[in-house]
Write a protein that holds these residues in place. Structure first.
Motif, PDB file in Angstrom:
ATOM      1  N   ARG A 183     -74.365 -20.940  14.268  1.00 42.51           N
ATOM      2  CA  ARG A 183     -74.785 -21.814  15.366  1.00 42.51           C
ATOM      3  C   ARG A 183     -73.582 -22.365  16.136  1.00 42.51           C
ATOM      4  N   LEU A 184     -72.629 -21.497  16.385  1.00 39.31           N
ATOM      5  CA  LEU A 184     -71.460 -21.904  17.159  1.00 39.31           C
ATOM      6  C   LEU A 184     -71.802 -21.922  18.644  1.00 39.31           C
ATOM      7  N   LYS A 185     -71.232 -22.890  19.336  1.00 34.03           N
ATOM      8  CA  LYS A 185     -71.420 -22.999  20.775  1.00 34.03           C
ATOM      9  C   LYS A 185     -70.047 -22.864  21.444  1.00 34.03           C
ATOM     10  N   PRO A 186     -69.769 -21.744  22.094  1.00 37.62           N
ATOM     11  CA  PRO A 186     -68.473 -21.607  22.749  1.00 37.62           C
ATOM     12  C   PRO A 186     -68.363 -22.532  23.955  1.00 37.62           C
ATOM     13  N   VAL A 187     -67.169 -23.039  24.170  1.00 34.86           N
ATOM     14  CA  VAL A 187     -66.868 -23.776  25.391  1.00 34.86           C
ATOM     15  C   VAL A 187     -66.018 -22.854  26.250  1.00 34.86           C
ATOM     16  N   LEU A 188     -66.498 -22.577  27.436  1.00 37.28           N
ATOM     17  CA  LEU A 188     -65.838 -21.653  28.356  1.00 37.28           C
ATOM     18  C   LEU A 188     -65.171 -22.441  29.477  1.00 37.28           C
ATOM     19  N   THR A 189     -64.249 -21.807  30.158  1.00 34.24           N
ATOM     20  CA  THR A 189     -63.601 -22.476  31.284  1.00 34.24           C
ATOM     21  C   THR A 189     -63.438 -21.518  32.446  1.00 34.24           C
ATOM     22  N   ILE A 190     -63.527 -22.071  33.648  1.00 31.35           N
ATOM     23  CA  ILE A 190     -63.179 -21.340  34.870  1.00 31.35           C
ATOM     24  C   ILE A 190     -62.075 -22.136  35.549  1.00 31.35           C
ATOM     25  N   GLN A 191     -60.891 -21.561  35.542  1.00 25.63           N
ATOM     26  CA  GLN A 191     -59.768 -22.165  36.266  1.00 25.63           C
ATOM     27  C   GLN A 191     -59.208 -21.091  37.182  1.00 25.63           C
ATOM     28  N   GLY A 192     -59.926 -20.837  38.236  1.00 16.62           N
ATOM     29  CA  GLY A 192     -59.461 -19.879  39.212  1.00 16.62           C
ATOM     30  C   GLY A 192     -60.068 -18.505  39.071  1.00 16.62           C
ATOM     31  N   GLU A 193     -59.411 -17.649  38.295  1.00 15.72           N
ATOM     32  CA  GLU A 193     -59.711 -16.236  38.409  1.00 15.72           C
ATOM     33  C   GLU A 193     -60.861 -15.716  37.563  1.00 15.72           C
ATOM     34  N   LYS A 194     -61.131 -16.317  36.395  1.00 14.48           N
ATOM     35  CA  LYS A 194     -62.163 -15.710  35.560  1.00 14.48           C
ATOM     36  C   LYS A 194     -62.753 -16.714  34.583  1.00 14.48           C
ATOM     37  N   LEU A 195     -63.833 -16.270  33.936  1.00  8.88           N
ATOM     38  CA  LEU A 195     -64.516 -17.058  32.915  1.00  8.88           C
ATOM     39  C   LEU A 195     -63.866 -16.747  31.578  1.00  8.88           C
ATOM     40  N   ASP A 196     -63.252 -17.760  30.954  1.00  8.96           N
ATOM     41  CA  ASP A 196     -62.527 -17.580  29.695  1.00  8.96           C
ATOM     42  C   ASP A 196     -63.084 -18.492  28.615  1.00  8.96           C
ATOM     43  N   SER A 197     -62.904 -18.094  27.361  1.00  8.98           N
ATOM     44  CA  SER A 197     -63.239 -18.956  26.232  1.00  8.98           C
ATOM     45  C   SER A 197     -62.079 -19.913  25.974  1.00  8.98           C
ATOM     46  N   CYS A 198     -62.392 -21.185  25.709  1.00  5.32           N
ATOM     47  CA  CYS A 198     -61.300 -22.127  25.421  1.00  5.32           C
ATOM     48  C   CYS A 198     -61.497 -22.905  24.125  1.00  5.32           C
ATOM     49  N   ALA A 199     -62.707 -22.907  23.537  1.00  5.14           N
ATOM     50  CA  ALA A 199     -62.934 -23.623  22.278  1.00  5.14           C
ATOM     51  C   ALA A 199     -64.296 -23.227  21.707  1.00  5.14           C
ATOM     52  N   LYS A 200     -64.552 -23.640  20.459  1.00  2.00           N
ATOM     53  CA  LYS A 200     -65.859 -23.423  19.830  1.00  2.00           C
ATOM     54  C   LYS A 200     -66.319 -24.733  19.218  1.00  2.00           C
ATOM     55  N   ALA A 201     -67.611 -24.978  19.302  1.00  2.00           N
ATOM     56  CA  ALA A 201     -68.183 -26.205  18.738  1.00  2.00           C
ATOM     57  C   ALA A 201     -69.388 -25.834  17.885  1.00  2.00           C
ATOM     58  N   ARG A 202     -69.741 -26.734  16.979  1.00  2.00           N
ATOM     59  CA  ARG A 202     -70.897 -26.478  16.111  1.00  2.00           C
ATOM     60  C   ARG A 202     -72.170 -27.128  16.639  1.00  2.00           C
ATOM     61  N   THR A 203     -72.013 -28.148  17.465  1.00  2.00           N
ATOM     62  CA  THR A 203     -73.184 -28.834  18.019  1.00  2.00           C
ATOM     63  C   THR A 203     -72.969 -29.060  19.504  1.00  2.00           C
ATOM     64  N   MET A 204     -74.054 -29.322  20.209  1.00  2.00           N
ATOM     65  CA  MET A 204     -73.939 -29.630  21.633  1.00  2.00           C
ATOM     66  C   MET A 204     -73.166 -30.929  21.831  1.00  2.00           C
ATOM     67  N   HIS A 205     -73.365 -31.886  20.941  1.00  4.69           N
ATOM     68  CA  HIS A 205     -72.631 -33.151  21.030  1.00  4.69           C
ATOM     69  C   HIS A 205     -71.125 -32.901  20.956  1.00  4.69           C
ATOM     70  N   GLN A 206     -70.722 -32.062  20.010  1.00  2.00           N
ATOM     71  CA  GLN A 206     -69.298 -31.751  19.862  1.00  2.00           C
ATOM     72  C   GLN A 206     -68.786 -30.975  21.078  1.00  2.00           C
ATOM     73  N   ALA A 207     -69.601 -30.065  21.587  1.00  2.00           N
ATOM     74  CA  ALA A 207     -69.197 -29.279  22.758  1.00  2.00           C
ATOM     75  C   ALA A 207     -68.979 -30.179  23.963  1.00  2.00           C
ATOM     76  N   LYS A 208     -69.862 -31.147  24.151  1.00  2.00           N
ATOM     77  CA  LYS A 208     -69.696 -32.065  25.286  1.00  2.00           C
ATOM     78  C   LYS A 208     -68.424 -32.889  25.135  1.00  2.00           C
ATOM     79  N   GLN A 209     -68.119 -33.293  23.904  1.00  2.00           N
ATOM     80  CA  GLN A 209     -66.894 -34.065  23.683  1.00  2.00           C
ATOM     81  C   GLN A 209     -65.655 -33.210  23.967  1.00  2.00           C
ATOM     82  N   ILE A 210     -65.705 -31.945  23.586  1.00  2.00           N
ATOM     83  CA  ILE A 210     -64.581 -31.041  23.866  1.00  2.00           C
ATOM     84  C   ILE A 210     -64.374 -30.910  25.372  1.00  2.00           C
TER      85      ILE A 210
END
Length: 288
Positions: A183-210
């Motif tokens: 039940r991992l929730k990846p945190v992705l980022t868009i900083q210009g050129e592409k959609l990249d992975s930047c972190a993983k969280a176990r809950t939506m609460h943790q993902a929002k904090q990240i």
């Protein structure tokens, strides 16, 4: 003072109705769904799109045709002196390169901006363009400014499911299976050129904090401790408005003195790769 038209595409999140109120023009992004062509905001609503996505329809994104771009430009140049055209980031679609190639035949009249943005950060570029038009800047000056400041923005996204990242080939089946099992929730980022992975969280609460932690890092480090009135925070979502509004309250509590501006749906061009239920937090640095 030159009369300048501002053009963008529906990846900005600006609807046709909003475009009329703002005095701008929005090219709808085309989609092929089960072999049929649709245009975002014209004959394809957000609700219809997600219904088809949940039904495992075969969805492919495309870019505005050269004909549709030239048709709009020709119409506008009969009324305006210049056009500033702000498509989605060149790293996420070929639409920017296509428009730039077409603009070669409209030297000194059409200025295509590659400022590396999408969704709410692209919308902020449109707003800035309108402000610069009001300030008396010409098309070339507006393009130069938007391209110089294009990277002064970030979007952080957490997804509710790994299904669509796997389907789009952004995750291997094995990684997707492990992530789903844990039940991992990846945190992705868009900083210009592409959609990249930047972190993983176990809950939506943790993902929002990240995501909020990354925004804080941008403010304090990347943007040099910029003051609250010099950045814009925005939230985007995929068919998840209720949670997005709750997230807005959390963000404003986490960042006293900072206000969240837009709470917009993410562009469907991004949504088809990440599915519904996603939340995104964006930051845009505003120049003096």
């Amino acid at each position: 003072m030159k009369k300048i038209a501002v053009v963008t595409d529906s990846n900005s999140g600006i609807t046709q109705e909003e475009a009329q109120k703002m005095g701008i023009y929005v090219l709808p992004m085309p989609f092929t769904i089960d072999g049929n062509e649709y245009f975002e905001g014209i004959n394809l609503t957000q609700e219809e799109f997600y219904e088809k996505l949940k039904g495992d329809a075969d969805i492919a994104t495309s870019q505005p045709s050269p004909h549709s771009i030239l048709e709009l430009w020709e119409k506008l140049l009969a009324e305006y002196d210049e056009i500033v055209h702000i498509p989605m980031s060149s790293g996420l679609s070929g639409s920017c390169q296509t428009a730039a190639a077409l603009a070669a035949d409209y030297e000194d009249r059409v200025f295509v901006v590659n400022n590396h943005r999408i969704s709410v950060t692209q919308r902020r570029s449109v707003e800035t363009a309108l402000e610069l038009v009001e300030a008396g800047k010409d098309g070339r000056e507006i393009r130069e400014y938007l391209e110089q400041t294009g990277m002064d923005a970030s979007i952080y996204i957490t997804v509710a499911t790994l299904k669509y990242l796997k389907k789009g080939g952004r995750l291997t089946p094995a990684v997707a299976a492990i992530g789903t099992m844990l039940r991992l929730k990846p945190v992705l980022t868009i900083q210009g050129e592409k959609l990249d992975s930047c972190a993983k969280a176990r809950t939506m609460h943790q993902a929002k904090q990240i995501m909020m932690d990354h925004i804080r890092e941008d403010i304090e480090t990347r943007f040099g401790g910029v003051e609250a009135h010099k950045v814009q925070l925005d939230i985007a979502h995929t068919h998840n408005e209720e949670e997005a509004m709750k997230f807005r309250e959390e963000v404003e509590k986490e960042f006293p003195g900072y206000q969240v501006g837009f709470v917009d749906p993410l562009s469907l061009s991004v949504s088809c790769h990440i599915g519904d239920g996603a939340l995104a937090l964006a930051i845009t640095k505003m120049e003096e």
